[in-house]
Design an enzyme around this catalytic site. Structure first.
Site, PDB file in Angstrom:
ATOM      1  N   GLY A   1       0.817  -1.217   0.000  1.00 51.25           N
ATOM      2  CA  GLY A   1       0.000   0.000   0.000  1.00 51.25           C
ATOM      3  C   GLY A   1       0.844   1.257   0.000  1.00 51.25           C
TER       4      GLY A   1
ATOM      5  CE  LYS B   1       8.662   7.441  -3.588  1.00 56.82           C
ATOM      6  NZ  LYS B   1       9.187   6.770  -4.791  1.00 56.82           N
TER       7      LYS B   1
ATOM      8  CG  ASP C   1      10.552   7.436   7.973  1.00 57.54           C
ATOM      9  OD1 ASP C   1      10.137   7.107   6.833  1.00 57.54           O
ATOM     10  OD2 ASP C   1      11.698   7.894   8.166  1.00 57.54           O
TER      11      ASP C   1
ATOM     12  NE  ARG D   1       4.783   9.121  -6.944  1.00 58.21           N
ATOM     13  CZ  ARG D   1       5.122   7.849  -6.704  1.00 58.21           C
ATOM     14  NH1 ARG D   1       6.298   7.382  -7.113  1.00 58.21           N
ATOM     15  NH2 ARG D   1       4.302   7.044  -6.077  1.00 58.21           N
TER      16      ARG D   1
ATOM     17  NE  ARG E   1       1.643   2.128  -6.857  1.00 61.52           N
ATOM     18  CZ  ARG E   1       2.878   2.612  -6.779  1.00 61.52           C
ATOM     19  NH1 ARG E   1       3.910   1.787  -6.882  1.00 61.52           N
ATOM     20  NH2 ARG E   1       3.081   3.897  -6.575  1.00 61.52           N
TER      21      ARG E   1
ATOM     22  CG  ASP F   1       5.332  -3.421  -4.866  1.00 63.59           C
ATOM     23  OD1 ASP F   1       5.918  -4.489  -5.115  1.00 63.59           O
ATOM     24  OD2 ASP F   1       5.866  -2.495  -4.235  1.00 63.59           O
ATOM     25  CG  ASN F   2       7.968  -0.665  -7.262  1.00 70.47           C
ATOM     26  OD1 ASN F   2       7.161  -0.035  -6.577  1.00 70.47           O
ATOM     27  ND2 ASN F   2       9.126  -1.058  -6.783  1.00 70.47           N
TER      28      ASN F   2
HETATM   29  P1  AMP Z   1       9.193   0.814  -2.680  1.00 77.37           P
HETATM   30  O1  AMP Z   1      10.256  -0.243  -2.592  1.00 77.37           O
HETATM   31  O2  AMP Z   1       9.681   2.219  -2.446  1.00 77.37           O
HETATM   32  O3  AMP Z   1       8.360   0.696  -3.907  1.00 77.37           O
HETATM   33  O4  AMP Z   1       8.237   0.561  -1.453  1.00 77.37           O
HETATM   34  C1  AMP Z   1       7.669  -0.678  -1.139  1.00 77.37           C
HETATM   35  C2  AMP Z   1       6.612  -0.470  -0.116  1.00 77.37           C
HETATM   36  O5  AMP Z   1       7.177   0.076   1.079  1.00 77.37           O
HETATM   37  C3  AMP Z   1       5.507   0.472  -0.497  1.00 77.37           C
HETATM   38  O6  AMP Z   1       4.343   0.008   0.129  1.00 77.37           O
HETATM   39  C4  AMP Z   1       5.976   1.784   0.092  1.00 77.37           C
HETATM   40  O7  AMP Z   1       4.912   2.697   0.286  1.00 77.37           O
HETATM   41  C5  AMP Z   1       6.569   1.316   1.401  1.00 77.37           C
HETATM   42  N1  AMP Z   1       7.592   2.227   1.910  1.00 77.37           N
HETATM   43  C6  AMP Z   1       8.811   2.460   1.395  1.00 77.37           C
HETATM   44  N2  AMP Z   1       9.474   3.358   2.146  1.00 77.37           N
HETATM   45  C7  AMP Z   1       8.675   3.691   3.175  1.00 77.37           C
HETATM   46  C8  AMP Z   1       8.782   4.569   4.292  1.00 77.37           C
HETATM   47  N3  AMP Z   1       9.876   5.278   4.518  1.00 77.37           N
HETATM   48  N4  AMP Z   1       7.733   4.645   5.137  1.00 77.37           N
HETATM   49  C9  AMP Z   1       6.617   3.927   4.940  1.00 77.37           C
HETATM   50  N5  AMP Z   1       6.450   3.086   3.913  1.00 77.37           N
HETATM   51  C10 AMP Z   1       7.458   2.966   3.025  1.00 77.37           C
HETATM   52 MG    MG Z   2       6.983   1.112  -4.826  1.00 73.67          MG
END
Ligand code: AMP
Ligand code: MG
Length: 516
Positions: free
Chosen positions: A107, A131, A143, A194, A201, A284-285
């Protein structure tokens, strides 16, 4: 109003002063979906926000009025500090496969949909998402924040990709704050705004499918079809009847899978042709619209290496450059699996997604042919392309410089490209074949055409690092300059030629991980 002004004079001043550009009001995001798909969230203000970068090109694309960034509320709105008219901040829920393993619910853990704008020119809906704007119900242990360096990288790369003609989410702006954020070390917070017609996704559909929520799965798939793939409602239309390997989709959801597969094939062809490594191709990306989304440890390759891994955390090399097309196909299988409850049979789903197997190589060959300046397909093309990539890989030749200088070679100026080649004899032999393939073409026009597809400027890691280093010292001019140059990647821009040079030796030591 100055104190000695009469009310009439004040009124005159108001009507004659230049109009303040107001931000258009938002409409609530994902409104036709309902609460199963998102959570309403609170804003989490950051102290002392400041502008880091602004893309007027993105603003224009979204139909914002000129001077929007001067609107008194803009900085606060795009830092997530103040609710703007119509805004209903929301975080959406999705799941996904990460590094080939089902990861369950993820999410928007640090993203916040502020709302949608209706673009005045064509009434296209544009979602506006922050973001790094703070925790959400999906933050898990995170965080909810993003740091300055990764926010600058996402901002610049989104806009650079768009200028290259590669489908992507856009970035309107980045704001920064002195608020500390802990990663490997203490850094400062930033927020990227963004823009995209949708941030949905593969993982959004996977989520409801994995939970057995078939009604929600159908509702979401219908939303995607109605907004972005209305042609899926005529599943047989536009399908080649002679293609026995891919019988026409049996229903709208199979047609959706087929159309997403085609868009994904085209996207991957564009990434491979420009030497772009995404770095984290988890499901998810992967955008349901075939857009590049979620810029993390991405890299435009310097020296060409098919095995290049740009993500320091990817120890197995799952997302190595040459594996990207195959991984995209793997991800489409995951999407097909998710859509199975809506598709009549496994065979129908496989038939729909396996169009990728032909569409990707076809799209890549068309791109490579254009890079080589070939105006029509011929028998030896494939070997010529493969051998060019072998030449580059053998000595890690700079990908961007090779293609750009090849255009000059076609015009007769062969030394610059030969200078890149330790094995000149091998290059000369290959180039003779290239010229033979171009026989009959106007070489000046061909070179000009090659420069329109082979960029001079890409966001190399070291360029990003230099802009980030300056921004950390409070100097945002490098971010602005780089943005401006990258917005015209095919133009010579001789005054910025240094940004097209080979990377300095220290660039090889830049390590970018998932931590952002
Ligand atoms: P990402 O690898 O950046 O695509 O993130 C994978 C998942 O981790 C997604 O659900 C992001 O929203 C969550 N996520 C990544 N970094 C953080 C963060 N600093 N705080 C909360 N959720 C995060
Ligand atoms: Mg992501």
């Amino acid at each position: 109003m100055s104190p000695d002004m009469s009310p009439d004079a004040a009124l005159d001043e108001r009507t004659t002063a230049p109009p303040r550009a107001a931000l258009p009001p938002f409409q609530p995001p994902l409104a036709d979906l309902g609460p199963a798909f998102f959570s309403d969230i609170a804003l989490h203000p950051l102290p002392q926000p400041h502008w880091v970068g602004i893309s007027q090109a993105a603003a224009q694309w979204a139909g914002l009025p000129e001077g929007w960034a001067d609107a008194p509320e803009a900085l606060e709105v795009f830092t997530g500090n103040r609710a703007h008219a119509g805004s209903v901040p929301r975080a959406s829920v999705y799941s996904g496969h990460q590094f080939g393993v089902w990861a369950g619910q993820l999410g928007d853990g640090r993203a916040c949909l502020l709302g949608e704008w209706l673009r005045p020119t064509d009434e296209q809906r544009i979602e506006v998402q922050l973001k790094g704007s703070g925790p959400t119900p999906y933050s898990r242990m995170g965080d909810g924040r993003a740091v300055l360096r990764s926010s600058i990288r996402e901002f610049l790369c989104s806009e650079a990709m768009h200028a290259l003609g590669i489908p992507t989410t856009r970035a309107l702006c980045v704001t920064g704050s002195p608020a500390p954020v802990r990663r490997e070390e203490i850094e400062t917070a930033a927020v990227v705004t963004r823009l995209s017609p949708s941030f949905l996704r593969f993982g959004h559909l996977e989520h409801f499918s994995a939970n057995g929520q078939t009604d929600e799965l159908r509702k979401l798939a219908d939303h995607v079809i109605d907004r972005f793939y209305p042609e899926a409602r005529s599943p047989q239309a536009g399908v080649d009847e002679a293609d026995k390997a891919h019988p026409p989709p049996t229903n709208a959801y199979a047609a959706l899978l087929r159309l997403v597969s085609l868009r994904t094939a085209d996207l991957l062809a564009q990434w491979q042709a420009v030497g772009f490594c995404h770095g984290v191709m988890n499901t998810d990306n992967m955008s349901l619209l075939g857009l590049t989304i979620d810029y993390g440890p991405f890299q435009f390759m310097d020296g060409f290496d098919p095995a290049h891994i740009c993500n320091h955390s990817d120890h197995q090399g799952r997302y190595a450059f040459a594996r990207q097309p195959q991984i995209a196909y793997w991800n489409l299988y995951a999407l097909g699996q998710a859509l199975l409850p809506l598709i009549d049979s496994q065979e129908a789903a496989v038939a729909a997604l396996s169009v990728y197997e032909q569409a990707f190589p076809k799209a890549l060959q068309a791109r490579m042919r254009a890079k080589l300046g070939l105006t029509k397909a011929a028998d030896g093309d494939r070997a010529l392309m493969d051998d060019a990539m072998r030449l580059l890989a053998a000595h890690r030749i700079d990908h961007t410089l090779f293609w750009r200088r090849l255009a000059s070679a076609v015009e007769g100026d062969t030394e610059p490209v030969r200078d890149l080649m330790p094995d000149r004899a091998a290059f000369d032999a290959w180039f003779e074949r290239h010229l033979a393939a171009l026989a009959g073409q106007d070489l000046l026009a061909t070179a000009a055409q090659m420069r329109r597809v082979n960029p001079k400027y890409v966001l190399r890691n070291h360029l990003g690092e230099q802009a980030i280093a300056a921004a950390r010292q409070g100097d945002m001019s490098e971010v602005a300059r780089l943005l401006q140059v990258l917005q015209h990647p095919f133009d010579e821009q001789p005054e910025h030629a240094a940004l097209a040079d080979l990377p300095p030796a220290w660039a090889a030591d830049i390590a970018i991980s998932c931590s952002s």
